[in-house]
Design a protein around this motif. Structure first.
Motif, PDB file in Angstrom:
ATOM      1  N   LEU B  19     -27.824   2.700  49.763  1.00 53.41           N
ATOM      2  CA  LEU B  19     -27.281   3.951  50.061  1.00 53.41           C
ATOM      3  C   LEU B  19     -25.928   3.731  50.596  1.00 53.41           C
ATOM      4  O   LEU B  19     -25.109   4.521  50.246  1.00 53.41           O
ATOM      5  CB  LEU B  19     -27.935   4.319  51.311  1.00 53.41           C
ATOM      6  N   PHE B  20     -25.412   2.668  51.234  1.00 57.46           N
ATOM      7  CA  PHE B  20     -24.349   2.252  51.783  1.00 57.46           C
ATOM      8  C   PHE B  20     -23.435   2.375  50.526  1.00 57.46           C
ATOM      9  O   PHE B  20     -22.429   2.976  50.602  1.00 57.46           O
ATOM     10  CB  PHE B  20     -24.166   1.194  52.756  1.00 57.46           C
ATOM     11  N   CYS B  21     -23.609   1.640  49.605  1.00 57.66           N
ATOM     12  CA  CYS B  21     -22.829   1.699  48.250  1.00 57.66           C
ATOM     13  C   CYS B  21     -22.432   2.849  47.625  1.00 57.66           C
ATOM     14  O   CYS B  21     -21.320   3.364  47.424  1.00 57.66           O
ATOM     15  CB  CYS B  21     -23.412   0.419  47.410  1.00 57.66           C
ATOM     16  N   GLY B  22     -23.431   3.511  47.486  1.00 57.71           N
ATOM     17  CA  GLY B  22     -23.561   4.945  46.949  1.00 57.71           C
ATOM     18  C   GLY B  22     -22.662   5.926  47.783  1.00 57.71           C
ATOM     19  O   GLY B  22     -21.689   6.522  47.142  1.00 57.71           O
ATOM     20  N   ILE B  23     -22.997   5.930  48.953  1.00 64.57           N
ATOM     21  CA  ILE B  23     -22.295   6.905  49.804  1.00 64.57           C
ATOM     22  C   ILE B  23     -20.867   6.601  49.698  1.00 64.57           C
ATOM     23  O   ILE B  23     -19.805   7.489  49.662  1.00 64.57           O
ATOM     24  CB  ILE B  23     -22.732   6.993  51.314  1.00 64.57           C
ATOM     25  N   MET B  24     -20.328   5.387  50.012  1.00 64.75           N
ATOM     26  CA  MET B  24     -19.021   4.791  49.880  1.00 64.75           C
ATOM     27  C   MET B  24     -18.352   5.109  48.643  1.00 64.75           C
ATOM     28  O   MET B  24     -17.342   5.849  48.594  1.00 64.75           O
ATOM     29  CB  MET B  24     -19.166   3.444  50.344  1.00 64.75           C
ATOM     30  N   SER B  25     -19.082   4.680  47.555  1.00 61.84           N
ATOM     31  CA  SER B  25     -18.398   4.896  46.303  1.00 61.84           C
ATOM     32  C   SER B  25     -18.209   6.459  45.964  1.00 61.84           C
ATOM     33  O   SER B  25     -17.160   6.885  45.683  1.00 61.84           O
ATOM     34  CB  SER B  25     -19.325   4.518  45.173  1.00 61.84           C
ATOM     35  N   TYR B  26     -19.245   7.147  46.277  1.00 63.08           N
ATOM     36  CA  TYR B  26     -19.151   8.654  46.052  1.00 63.08           C
ATOM     37  C   TYR B  26     -18.209   9.394  46.904  1.00 63.08           C
ATOM     38  O   TYR B  26     -17.239  10.073  46.086  1.00 63.08           O
ATOM     39  CB  TYR B  26     -20.622   9.259  46.507  1.00 63.08           C
ATOM     40  N   THR B  27     -18.071   9.205  48.045  1.00 61.37           N
ATOM     41  CA  THR B  27     -16.949   9.636  48.919  1.00 61.37           C
ATOM     42  C   THR B  27     -15.480   9.225  48.274  1.00 61.37           C
ATOM     43  O   THR B  27     -14.565   9.941  48.256  1.00 61.37           O
ATOM     44  CB  THR B  27     -16.915   9.196  50.446  1.00 61.37           C
ATOM     45  N   THR B  28     -15.411   8.013  48.180  1.00 54.85           N
ATOM     46  CA  THR B  28     -14.215   7.356  47.648  1.00 54.85           C
ATOM     47  C   THR B  28     -13.630   8.092  46.599  1.00 54.85           C
ATOM     48  O   THR B  28     -12.314   8.597  46.526  1.00 54.85           O
ATOM     49  CB  THR B  28     -14.292   6.058  47.506  1.00 54.85           C
ATOM     50  N   TRP B  29     -14.510   8.254  45.681  1.00 62.48           N
ATOM     51  CA  TRP B  29     -14.345   8.963  44.377  1.00 62.48           C
ATOM     52  C   TRP B  29     -13.751  10.129  44.516  1.00 62.48           C
ATOM     53  O   TRP B  29     -12.789  10.635  44.020  1.00 62.48           O
ATOM     54  CB  TRP B  29     -15.374   8.538  43.539  1.00 62.48           C
ATOM     55  N   ASN B  30     -14.852  10.874  45.253  1.00 61.84           N
ATOM     56  CA  ASN B  30     -14.248  12.317  45.374  1.00 61.84           C
ATOM     57  C   ASN B  30     -13.158  12.480  46.266  1.00 61.84           C
ATOM     58  O   ASN B  30     -12.405  13.531  45.722  1.00 61.84           O
ATOM     59  CB  ASN B  30     -15.393  13.043  46.385  1.00 61.84           C
ATOM     60  N   THR B  31     -12.655  11.870  47.460  1.00 61.39           N
ATOM     61  CA  THR B  31     -11.434  11.862  48.018  1.00 61.39           C
ATOM     62  C   THR B  31     -10.231  11.715  46.913  1.00 61.39           C
ATOM     63  O   THR B  31      -9.148  12.330  46.927  1.00 61.39           O
ATOM     64  CB  THR B  31     -11.328  10.915  49.129  1.00 61.39           C
ATOM     65  N   GLN B  32     -10.592  10.554  46.419  1.00 59.22           N
ATOM     66  CA  GLN B  32      -9.444  10.176  45.213  1.00 59.22           C
ATOM     67  C   GLN B  32      -9.058  11.309  44.241  1.00 59.22           C
ATOM     68  O   GLN B  32      -8.042  11.769  43.966  1.00 59.22           O
ATOM     69  CB  GLN B  32      -9.786   8.898  44.498  1.00 59.22           C
ATOM     70  N   ARG B  33     -10.171  12.175  43.948  1.00 60.65           N
ATOM     71  CA  ARG B  33     -10.106  13.115  42.878  1.00 60.65           C
ATOM     72  C   ARG B  33      -9.480  14.275  43.885  1.00 60.65           C
ATOM     73  O   ARG B  33      -8.367  14.754  42.941  1.00 60.65           O
ATOM     74  CB  ARG B  33     -11.634  13.767  42.576  1.00 60.65           C
ATOM     75  N   ARG B  34      -9.718  14.746  44.801  1.00 63.60           N
ATOM     76  CA  ARG B  34      -9.083  15.678  45.514  1.00 63.60           C
ATOM     77  C   ARG B  34      -7.590  15.456  45.882  1.00 63.60           C
ATOM     78  O   ARG B  34      -6.641  16.402  45.695  1.00 63.60           O
ATOM     79  CB  ARG B  34      -9.948  15.912  46.726  1.00 63.60           C
ATOM     80  N   GLU B  35      -7.286  13.987  46.119  1.00 59.86           N
ATOM     81  CA  GLU B  35      -5.855  13.802  46.377  1.00 59.86           C
ATOM     82  C   GLU B  35      -5.311  14.046  45.062  1.00 59.86           C
ATOM     83  O   GLU B  35      -4.057  14.260  45.109  1.00 59.86           O
ATOM     84  CB  GLU B  35      -5.908  12.311  46.945  1.00 59.86           C
ATOM     85  N   ALA B  36      -5.743  13.461  44.129  1.00 60.66           N
ATOM     86  CA  ALA B  36      -4.960  13.481  42.812  1.00 60.66           C
ATOM     87  C   ALA B  36      -4.965  14.976  42.414  1.00 60.66           C
ATOM     88  O   ALA B  36      -3.784  15.063  41.884  1.00 60.66           O
ATOM     89  CB  ALA B  36      -6.085  12.910  41.685  1.00 60.66           C
ATOM     90  N   LYS B  37      -5.822  15.875  42.663  1.00 59.23           N
ATOM     91  CA  LYS B  37      -5.609  17.152  42.351  1.00 59.23           C
ATOM     92  C   LYS B  37      -4.411  17.900  43.069  1.00 59.23           C
ATOM     93  O   LYS B  37      -3.526  18.597  42.855  1.00 59.23           O
ATOM     94  CB  LYS B  37      -6.696  17.987  42.611  1.00 59.23           C
ATOM     95  N   ARG B  38      -4.513  17.436  44.512  1.00 55.69           N
ATOM     96  CA  ARG B  38      -3.432  17.884  45.439  1.00 55.69           C
ATOM     97  C   ARG B  38      -2.115  17.504  45.056  1.00 55.69           C
ATOM     98  O   ARG B  38      -0.978  18.163  45.024  1.00 55.69           O
ATOM     99  CB  ARG B  38      -3.684  17.536  47.006  1.00 55.69           C
ATOM    100  N   TYR B  39      -1.985  16.299  44.618  1.00 53.20           N
ATOM    101  CA  TYR B  39      -0.743  15.786  44.281  1.00 53.20           C
ATOM    102  C   TYR B  39      -0.215  16.549  42.957  1.00 53.20           C
ATOM    103  O   TYR B  39       0.959  16.791  42.917  1.00 53.20           O
ATOM    104  CB  TYR B  39      -0.978  14.264  43.916  1.00 53.20           C
ATOM    105  N   SER B  40      -1.090  16.911  42.026  1.00 58.52           N
ATOM    106  CA  SER B  40      -0.722  17.766  40.946  1.00 58.52           C
ATOM    107  C   SER B  40      -0.102  18.918  41.236  1.00 58.52           C
ATOM    108  O   SER B  40       0.862  19.509  40.586  1.00 58.52           O
ATOM    109  CB  SER B  40      -1.877  17.728  39.836  1.00 58.52           C
ATOM    110  N   VAL B  41      -0.943  19.649  42.066  1.00 55.41           N
ATOM    111  CA  VAL B  41      -0.525  20.974  42.588  1.00 55.41           C
ATOM    112  C   VAL B  41       0.777  20.850  43.205  1.00 55.41           C
ATOM    113  O   VAL B  41       1.682  21.738  43.099  1.00 55.41           O
ATOM    114  CB  VAL B  41      -1.673  21.371  43.662  1.00 55.41           C
ATOM    115  N   SER B  42       0.968  19.825  44.084  1.00 51.34           N
ATOM    116  CA  SER B  42       2.385  19.646  44.916  1.00 51.34           C
ATOM    117  C   SER B  42       3.456  19.474  43.891  1.00 51.34           C
ATOM    118  O   SER B  42       4.675  19.849  43.992  1.00 51.34           O
ATOM    119  CB  SER B  42       2.184  18.443  45.952  1.00 51.34           C
ATOM    120  N   GLU B  43       3.156  18.819  42.619  1.00 51.09           N
ATOM    121  CA  GLU B  43       4.041  18.224  41.528  1.00 51.09           C
ATOM    122  C   GLU B  43       4.447  19.669  41.114  1.00 51.09           C
ATOM    123  O   GLU B  43       5.699  20.084  40.657  1.00 51.09           O
ATOM    124  CB  GLU B  43       3.653  17.409  40.805  1.00 51.09           C
TER     125      GLU B  43
END
Lengths: 222, 464
Positions: B19-43
């Motif tokens: 559970l720990f690994c799954g949740i950690m990976s999932y949230t990290t992945w999602n945050t990274q995705r969101r950040e990537a999108k935000r970065y693209s939008v700001s660009e």
């Protein structure tokens, strides 16, 4: 019959043995402690006896001690004791005793065992004179006033049993066991028939004892 | 139990680590995705701002082609200066004007239908997708450039960043796995150690059940299990003690029965033998009398034996009722019994009581049996002077008999023990055993001092 040493410290039992063995014709010499036996053996240069009935627990010298002295004099020994444990039995028998009788015992058994030992040592009487009848066990002949009587095998065995246990009541069952080798009760009529035959042929005093059996009466003079 | 706990623990470890690994990976992945999108939008926002701020209106307003070219040129310049992983797509009315990405422009536009992100006053669309084996985050919007409407998109290749996230997640899972395995091993060892006393307990219980009452655990642990082990040991001790007592009792009783059977053999044999003789004829009158008198004597002996045994059983089993007895009265009662007997036996008996009367707690009849037995023993030892002395707290019976050898002093209280091996007709060897029982019932301590050839003294110390 035989000369038997009775070595037993209980006076009641000592006298009882003397009385009963005397009845069947043995000569008995009583002793009530070990010292008396030693004195008798030493004192009488040709101290001789056919057999000794020896108690294990004796004052002054115990039975195992006396056993050796008696065997030195070539007197066969039957132990007579209240100690029924295997160790004592083995010690007695390996020490050279002929037999071992544990108290409480039956007189008939003692008489029979004494008879066996005397027979083994060739000291059993083979010729008996009762009144005018002479019985020769070795030749298996019976003579009355010198005239030979004709007895069947069974009759002769029965007569011999009565003679060896004379003056003692023998039950019909006991006779069936010894003579016919039959081990069940009820067939006692056979005994009565043969006893009647013996009485007729020999004229001996074979007395019927109600409810018990028969007894051959022999006066002490014989 | 141990297996169940072990399995349960393994399940808990594995599930929680998973559970720990799954949740950690999932949230990290999602945050990274969101950040990537935000970065693209700001660009994109920056590009739009740049284009708008440097909007030099041309004279050739009616030439959309030139407008397109200028815009393409500007974006080209912008792209040349921007970071390597940034790619740009410009479209007008569904037709490509500029596209330096490796992806089909319409695919990019299609992907950005749902995700709307506001930045400043503008509204942009954003998306994150996997194209081929690479990850992209895109942002797109519509700009009005010099009156013309364009669709502009920023495409960023985020494969590297996402892969880094993924490898971190893989590491995380690996480390977790190692931790789980190590903790399982440690907890199994720990459990095994914790359960070791139970194993021992099991073994000991089985041993005790099979009759080995000496089993102990002997734990030195200071916890609940240690306490259990201690309790078990105490129980074992109690059981062993009790069993030994029972065994001793049975042994004692066995000996008693054995001795009794032995003691009965002589009179029974004699009686049977004389009865046998009496059945015979040719037994003289004298012999008959002798046989009858022996039967009489031996049956009396049996009777005496039975009465002694009754005394012993009484002393052993009866809960006596203690009554206050005056010693003066008791001494008188005893004199009444013993003095005539002593006269008959030519014994000089001296009974002495203190001047001041005192009371003791006891059963007068049993105490009488006790002192009579001691008197009989003294008489049998050949004493001609016997003294009974009732001092306060201690009674004594002294005699000038033959005495008792030292090595026999410990054995003489056993039932049927007789000092004189010849077993004379005088008794059965029960006397002192009975005395001991009676003394025990009165909480008296029975001691015997003796000098061979001079006499004996029996002390009864009264414990109050």
């Amino acid at each position: 019959m035989g000369k038997i040493l009775i070595i037993e410290d209980e006076i009641a039992i000592n006298k009882m043995l003397c009385m009963n063995l005397g009845l069947v014709g043995h000569e008995t010499v009583p002793f009530t402690d070990g010292e008396q036996v030693i004195k008798w053996l030493e004192g009488d240069g040709n101290a001789d006896a056919d057999l000794a009935l020896l108690d294990v627990m004796l004052p002054k010298a115990d039975g195992f001690e006396l056993l050796e002295l008696l065997l030195e004099k070539k007197i066969p020994v039957i132990f007579l004791t209240a100690k029924g444990d295997l160790e004592s039995k083995l010690r007695g028998l390996t020490g050279g005793a002929e037999d071992y009788i544990v108290k409480p015992f039956e007189m008939l058994e003692v008489i029979a065992r004494i008879d066996k030992v005397l027979k083994r040592y060739g000291k059993r009487e083979n010729v008996f004179h009762i009144d005018d009848v002479e019985v020769n066990a070795a030749e298996r002949t019976v003579r009355k006033n010198g005239v030979e009587l004709v007895l069947t095998m069974i009759e002769f065995d029965l007569l011999l049993l009565l003679i060896r246990n004379r003056n003692i009541v023998l039950s019909r069952e006991k006779m069936l066991n010894e003579v016919w080798n039959i081990y069940y009760e009820g067939e006692t009529r056979t005994v009565d028939v043969h006893i009647a035959q013996l009485r007729k042929k020999t004229g001996l005093r074979i007395v019927s004892i109600p409810k018990i059996g028969y007894r051959l009466e022999v006066s002490h003079e014989n | 139990m141990r297996t169940r706990i072990t399995i349960g623990m393994i399940i808990i470890f594995v599930v929680s680590a998973g559970l720990f690994c799954g949740i950690m990976s999932y949230t990290t992945w999602n945050t990274q995705r969101r950040e990537a999108k935000r970065y693209s939008v700001s660009e994109l926002n920056a590009l739009v701002w740049k284009l708008n701020s440097e909007n030099y209106p041309m004279d050739i307003k009616d030439s959309p082609y030139i407008k397109d070219t200028i815009l393409r040129y500007r974006i080209q310049q912008y792209a040349a200066l921007s970071r390597e992983d940034m790619e740009y797509v410009l479209q007008k009315g569904g037709e490509d004007i500029f596209n330096n990405s490796s992806i089909n422009a319409s695919y990019i536009l299609d992907s950005m239908k749902t995700d709307e992100i506001e930045m400043g006053n503008e509204k942009y669309m954003a998306a994150f997708f996997k194209y081929g084996s690479r990850y992209y985050s895109v942002a797109g919007g519509t700009i009005i450039y010099d009156g013309e409407e364009y669709d502009i998109s920023v495409v960023r290749d985020v494969t590297e960043g996402m892969n880094r996230v993924r490898s971190v997640a893989v590491w995380c899972i690996f480390i977790n796995l190692v931790i789980v395995i190590v903790s399982i091993v440690i907890s199994i060892l720990f459990l095994k150690q914790s359960f070791a006393p139970f194993e021992q307990l099991k073994e000991s219980t089985r041993a005790i059940a099979q009759g080995d009452y000496g089993q102990r655990i002997g734990s030195v642990r200071n916890d609940e299990i240690g306490e259990l082990a201690d309790s078990f040991d105490r129980m074992g001790e109690a059981v062993e003690l009790h069993m030994r007592e029972v065994e001793n009792k049975v042994e004692e009783q066995d000996m008693l029965i054995h001795a009794l059977a032995h003691e009965m053999k002589t009179p029974v044999t004699a009686i049977a033998g004389y009865a046998f003789a009496l059945q015979s004829a040719n037994i003289s009158e004298k012999q008959q009398e002798e046989a009858v008198s022996f039967i009489d004597m031996e049956s009396r002996r049996l009777e005496r034996l039975s009465s002694k045994l009754t005394q012993l059983i009484m002393a052993e089993h009866n809960r006596i009722e203690l009554q206050s007895i005056s010693v003066h009265d008791f001494a008188k009662q005893l004199e009444g019994i013993l003095i005539p007997k002593a006269d008959r036996q030519n014994v000089s008996l001296h009974i002495e009581v203190p001047e001041d009367d005192y009371n003791i707690e006891g059963d007068a009849d049993l105490l009488c049996v006790l002192l009579t037995n001691l008197y009989d023993n003294a008489y049998k030892a050949g004493a001609c002077r016997i003294g009974i002395h009732f001092a306060v707290n201690e009674w004594t019976v002294t005699d000038n008999g033959c005495g008792i050898p030292e090595d026999e002093l410990t054995k003489i209280m056993q039932p049927f023990y007789q000092g004189d091996k010849s077993r004379s007709d005088k008794g059965f060897g029960l006397g002192l055993a009975i005395c001991k029982k009676i003394a025990d019932l009165h909480r008296m301590e029975l001691r015997i001092m003796s000098v061979v050839g001079e006499g004996s003294c029996v002390y009864m110390t009264i414990n109050c």
